[in-house]
Design an enzyme around this catalytic site. Sequence first.
Site, short mmCIF file in Angstrom:
data_model
loop_
_atom_site.label_atom_id
_atom_site.label_comp_id
_atom_site.label_asym_id
_atom_site.label_seq_id
_atom_site.Cartn_x
_atom_site.Cartn_y
_atom_site.Cartn_z
CG ASN A 139 10.41 2.72 -7.15
OD1 ASN A 139 9.56 3.49 -6.71
ND2 ASN A 139 10.12 1.77 -7.99
CG HIS A 151 -1.76 -1.22 1.31
ND1 HIS A 151 -2.89 -1.39 0.55
CD2 HIS A 151 -1.63 -2.34 2.04
CE1 HIS A 151 -3.42 -2.57 0.82
NE2 HIS A 151 -2.67 -3.17 1.71
#
Length: 152
Positions: A148, A74
């Site tokens: 990332n 999440h």
Amino acid sequence: MSSAKIADLDRDTIDTTTAHSGLTTDFGAKVSNTDNWLKATDGSTSGPSLLEDHIGREKLHRFDHERIPERVVHARGSAAHGYFKVYDDSASKYTFAPVLTDPSRTTPVFTRFSTVQGARGSADTVRDVRGFAVKMYTQEGNWDIVGNDIPV
């Protein structure tokens, strides 16, 4: 209208309106056994599974794409809409992209920054994965830039 071609097609056609019992493929064909896959053999020993076994590949696809809610990551973060505009054509010696070289253009942009939350019950400090994504809606098409930061 009946012909040899229609008779040939009828032999291989499955009526999908009737209820089937048991296992079927994604296309509705009945499958009596999904445990024994098509394998290469020399008559005495069996070898590797073959890619021609579309039922086996379909079964593997379903297993690999199964969604396990506890393992879903999440992301949480924030995002913003805005515009991107260059003020001169100094980047033209490096690129031909009009979004980076044409000062008359104003390009809509969506940017998001996020951190990732682990599985249920995991500590937030275990891995501090952060990321960003920029989507530029250029006249030539959408341009996505993603990054990332994963600590080692």
